[in-house]
Design an enzyme around this catalytic site. Sequence first.
Site, mmCIF file in Angstrom:
data_model
loop_
_atom_site.group_PDB
_atom_site.id
_atom_site.type_symbol
_atom_site.label_atom_id
_atom_site.label_comp_id
_atom_site.label_asym_id
_atom_site.label_seq_id
_atom_site.Cartn_x
_atom_site.Cartn_y
_atom_site.Cartn_z
ATOM 1 N N ARG A 86 1.029 -1.150 -0.482
ATOM 2 C CA ARG A 86 -0.768 -0.088 0.009
ATOM 3 C C ARG A 86 0.768 1.231 0.184
ATOM 4 O O ARG A 86 0.538 2.349 -0.804
ATOM 5 C CB ARG A 86 -0.997 0.250 1.120
ATOM 6 C CG ARG A 86 -1.938 0.652 0.795
ATOM 7 C CD ARG A 86 -2.772 0.552 2.270
ATOM 8 N NE ARG A 86 -3.007 1.235 3.508
ATOM 9 C CZ ARG A 86 -3.180 1.065 4.675
ATOM 10 N NH1 ARG A 86 -4.361 -0.047 4.786
ATOM 11 N NH2 ARG A 86 -2.210 0.874 5.368
ATOM 12 N N LYS A 187 -2.871 6.565 1.140
ATOM 13 C CA LYS A 187 -2.951 7.278 2.436
ATOM 14 C C LYS A 187 -1.134 8.201 2.160
ATOM 15 O O LYS A 187 -1.226 8.576 2.567
ATOM 16 C CB LYS A 187 -1.784 5.828 3.610
ATOM 17 C CG LYS A 187 -3.341 5.217 3.999
ATOM 18 C CD LYS A 187 -2.852 4.190 4.991
ATOM 19 C CE LYS A 187 -2.842 4.725 6.823
ATOM 20 N NZ LYS A 187 -3.672 4.989 7.145
ATOM 21 N N GLU A 223 -16.702 5.878 4.527
ATOM 22 C CA GLU A 223 -16.158 5.627 5.809
ATOM 23 C C GLU A 223 -15.815 6.121 6.600
ATOM 24 O O GLU A 223 -16.173 7.567 6.011
ATOM 25 C CB GLU A 223 -14.224 5.086 4.737
ATOM 26 C CG GLU A 223 -13.596 5.774 4.061
ATOM 27 C CD GLU A 223 -12.257 5.726 4.570
ATOM 28 O OE1 GLU A 223 -11.572 5.667 3.552
ATOM 29 O OE2 GLU A 223 -10.842 5.824 5.102
HETATM 30 C C1 COI Z 1 -4.143 4.144 11.139
HETATM 31 O O1 COI Z 1 -4.927 3.399 11.414
HETATM 32 O O2 COI Z 1 -3.141 3.437 10.811
HETATM 33 C C2 COI Z 1 -4.350 4.747 9.841
HETATM 34 O O3 COI Z 1 -3.632 5.322 9.315
HETATM 35 C C3 COI Z 1 -5.239 5.808 10.360
HETATM 36 C C4 COI Z 1 -4.361 7.418 11.506
HETATM 37 C C5 COI Z 1 -5.306 8.674 11.297
HETATM 38 C C6 COI Z 1 -4.071 6.957 13.380
#
Ligand code: COI
Length: 352
Positions: A86, A187, A223
């Site tokens: 990812r 991301k 989501e």
């Molecule tokens: C995760 O769940 O690891 C994320 O990347 C979300 C983040 C806002 C803590």
Amino acid sequence: METPIEGIQWNSLGFSQTKTDFMVTSRFSTKIGRWEDLQVVQYGPVDVEPASAALNYGFSVFEGVKAFRSEDGSVQLFRPDMNAARFKQSAERMNMAAMDNELFIDAMCKVIAANSRFVPPCGEGALYLRPLLFASNCQLAAETEEFTFVVFASPTGNYFTSVDRGLRVLVTETYNRSAIDGVGFVKASGNYPATMLPKKLAIEKGFDDVLYTDSNESRFVEEASASNLFFVRDGKLYTPDTSRKTIHEGITRASLIYLARNELGMEVVDSEPLTVDMLKSAEEVFLSGTAIVIARVKSLTFENDADQEYKYPSYEVGKQLKEMLMDIQNGKRKAPSSWLIVDVPSLPVQDQ
Ligand code: COI
């Protein structure tokens, strides 16, 4: 592996940062065309000039990876191959230098080995790793040429302080977090600040989080601010499909789909858009993500039907899946054979 450090209240960590000793770094320049060898260095500030492309144009992507301590003291990384894939996908979509899975996983192992005293005791949380990639070149045009890769770590517990009582979530139509074929599925760091104002406004009204719908018609659920959505209806487990590139391909999401199908024998609907109306007749709702694991949703309020709070008293499937997943992560239950769980070698780390 070193034993857990004394003096940390592991049970009350939450999701705030606890600084650890070391981080791992590397750099990439398109002129050289390869990543430098990984360096393990003291945790601290990184050099970023005001003109860097990351600060000016938001060229930055990240991952969330977790390492867990088993009862025998050994430390395992949970499915880092999926994070690596990812991370690569995020980098490519943002026109940044990608990195192969091997180097990514090596960086995770190095940062854990260097900070192993911060891996919580078995069952008391995880060492959360944050691989971060940003464009560090400086020029006024929105172009990328040089990249910095950093991985730091922090022990963590629950993301939501309200996780035990269940979350009150607002389904918004006022704000969207992503558009079809945009960047909502990767991301990219910029995806997260976009959710902050809606969440702040929702918290002011007594909610814990916001759930987004599609940006075309507000007809389909997508989501939450930082997690995927699941719901149970007529004995089937539902999660919105990711094919329109609006939703993160959650690793916890993929793991729960697998466990529900193969361990609970449930029918899982994961490859079609799901309407907002379906949620109104759901029996159980929960959110999933690396940081939050599984968070029960106690009620949903729909902005266009705000007089009614839809309540979900049931939490059977989510509870079972959470226990199963956490047992696998803590080494108490055998992981499915297709899952890569990496035993982190306790090698002496160079350059400490
Ligand atoms: C995760 O769940 O690891 C994320 O990347 C979300 C983040 C806002 C803590």
